[in-house]
Design an enzyme around this catalytic site. Structure first.
Site, PDB file in Angstrom:
ATOM      1  CG  HIS A 162      -6.882  39.428  25.840  1.00 59.20           C
ATOM      2  ND1 HIS A 162      -5.664  39.280  26.470  1.00 59.20           N
ATOM      3  CD2 HIS A 162      -6.900  40.683  25.353  1.00 59.20           C
ATOM      4  CE1 HIS A 162      -4.982  40.410  26.374  1.00 59.20           C
ATOM      5  NE2 HIS A 162      -5.702  41.283  25.695  1.00 59.20           N
ATOM      6  CB  SER A 283     -16.581   9.295  17.603  1.00 62.13           C
ATOM      7  OG  SER A 283     -16.658   8.408  18.693  1.00 62.13           O
ATOM      8  CE  LYS A 289     -17.335  14.633  19.052  1.00 62.07           C
ATOM      9  NZ  LYS A 289     -16.384  14.120  20.028  1.00 62.07           N
ATOM     10  CD  GLU A 296      -8.796  17.212  16.309  1.00 69.87           C
ATOM     11  OE1 GLU A 296      -8.487  16.011  16.394  1.00 69.87           O
ATOM     12  OE2 GLU A 296      -9.934  17.639  16.584  1.00 69.87           O
TER      13      GLU A 296
END
Ligand code: ARG
Length: 463
Positions: A162, A283, A289, A296
């Site tokens: 979980h 970024s 970043k 992804e």
């Protein structure tokens, strides 16, 4: 002379020349199925050899056709072949060129076959090779994972259920879970071969053929195992496409779950791993970043891979038996999934070769959240012969005290634990040692360091 000289399809004798130009282009699959040229030529060559052997065509015609096919093969290889999207598909394109090269005798090639069985034999031959290719990619990926595991046998981290800290494990044990998944993926592609190895060639359009053909011969020459058993089922069947797309989907699912976990762990919040510059992207506005775009990408591609499977399932739903144009999309979907899974496996390896484990943070996190509580419950069962449920209750009271006092379990005093059950003494505190906890999980398949070493050996041998 043949109709092909006038650049008309071979079947155009009864269809007037006012066909929709729009559909001729849109309905053409040549740009997709040209990928099957090698298989198409090979299967055609075997087909005419068989026709000659069975005395359906003469030696002279057979030799002419084989000569023409070889020439076409070389033209395609040398990129001298013009793929015209006014040609319906690769089968028509090759046949048309054969007419140009050897004249009307080219027409014998299509004796006792239809494009319905022709396309299937090409496609199955392609898929057998493609499956081997994927298995190879998976094997290479497994090797990379094993190397990471070998370096991290003693790297301790929490397992999660979980997404809450559960029990301490070795990072090697975690990463080896993916080896198990990829071994199952490999098996899926290998098992699929059973159906792929049934030869469709010779069932012709739908009913079989009145020519005295030898399907065992073509089966042997094309390295199939046996001929398919029912001509109607053969031309209708795309189960093997579903199996292929499903197997790719499951493999992609594994890659996606891995990607998701690594995205989480690479986040500033978790900080359990750090991706190297080779596999991050910046970024355009935030100079600080370093984003995990590679991961992804892997997670995202899984969506389109599932889409290809669902498209095929939907195409087949409610389709009456035998051939329909609807089926033509099977190849585009399969080629796309194949290309994507290959690139995904390769990119996954790039990530696996370019990240650093934050061992300190992993250990700290393993010590957070009372992850060794179960070890105490197990100990109480073993040492005091209490039923597990009673031991569970005692342990949860101890966790409550630790929580109230803002302590870790191993920081509790003897007095504090004795307050819960008189039998408990200082020995118990050793149980809360994270490494001891990992060591103790030596049931088969568990995370103990010794088990992991054995499993790595096993994977290296049989992986
Ligand atoms: N290009 C077609 C396909 O891939 C080949 C089979 C055509 N058969 C037919 N009866 N039109 O499905």
């Amino acid at each position: 002379m043949s109709k092909n000289k006038n650049n008309k399809p071979v079947w155009s004798t009864r269809i007037k020349n006012n066909r929709s130009g729009l559909f001729i282009k849109a309905g053409s699959s040549i740009n997709v199925d040209k990928r099957l040229f090698k298989q198409d030529i090979k299967a055609s060559a075997v087909h005419v050899e068989m026709l000659f052997k069975k005395k359906v065509i003469s030696l002279q015609i057979k030799n002419k056709i084989i000569w023409g096919l070889k020439k076409i093969f070389n033209e395609i290889k040398k990129k001298k072949f013009i793929f015209d999207n006014k040609t319906e598909d690769i089968h028509m394109a090759i046949e048309k060129r054969l007419f140009e090269l050897i004249g009307e005798d080219a027409g014998f090639i299509h004796t006792a076959r239809s494009r319905n069985d022709q396309v299937l034999v090409d496609f199955k031959l392609w898929m057998l090779e493609a499956s081997d290719d994927i298995v190879k990619e998976i094997d290479t990926s497994i090797k990379v994972i094993i190397k990471i595991a070998e370096k991290n046998i003693f790297t301790v981290m929490p397992s999660f259920t979980h997404l809450k800290n559960a029990q301490p494990i070795s990072f090697a044990h975690y990463i080896l879970a993916y080896v198990e998944m990829f071994i199952r993926d490999k098996k899926r592609f290998i098992n699929n071969k059973d159906n792929l190895l049934e030869n469709p060639l010779g069932v012709a359009a739908v009913a079989g053929t009145s020519f005295d053909i030898d399907r065992q011969y073509t089966t042997k020459k094309l390295n199939f195992k046996k001929p398919t058993g029912n001509s109607i089922d053969t031309v209708s069947d795309r189960d093997f496409v579903l199996d292929f797309l499903y197997s790719i989907s499951v493999c992609s699912n594994h890659i996606s779950r891995f990607a998701e976990e690594f995205i989480l762990w690479n986040s500033d919040a978790f900080d359990l791993i750090k991706l190297k510059d080779k596999v991050v992207t910046g970024s355009s506005i935030m100079p600080q970043k370093k984003n995990p775009d590679t991961l992804e990408f892997l997670r995202g591609k899984t969506g389109s891979i599932y889409g290809n499977l669902f498209s095929m399932l939907t195409i087949l739903k409610g389709l009456p038996l035998s051939y329909f144009k609807d089926l033509q999309d099977d190849k585009e979907l399969s080629f796309r999934s194949f290309d994507q899974i290959k690139i995904c496996l390769q990119i996954m390896r790039e990530v696996l070769n370019n990240f650093v484990v934050n061992k300190k943070k992993m250990f700290q996190l393993a010590e957070t959240g009372y992850t060794t509580a179960t070890d105490l419950a197990d100990y109480i069962v073993r040492e005091y012969k209490y039923p597990f449920r009673k031991a569970y209750l005692i342990t949860s009271k101890i966790v409550n005290i630790a929580e109230q006092k803002g302590k870790q379990l191993n920081q509790l005093t003897e007095k504090e634990i004795k307050g819960i059950d008189k039998k408990l003494n200082e020995d118990v505190l050793k149980l809360f040692n994270i490494e001891n906890s990992v060591k103790s999980k030596n049931s088969y398949g568990g995370t103990s360091f010794e088990n992991i070493k054995k499993m790595i050996k096993k994977y290296k041998k049989h992986g």
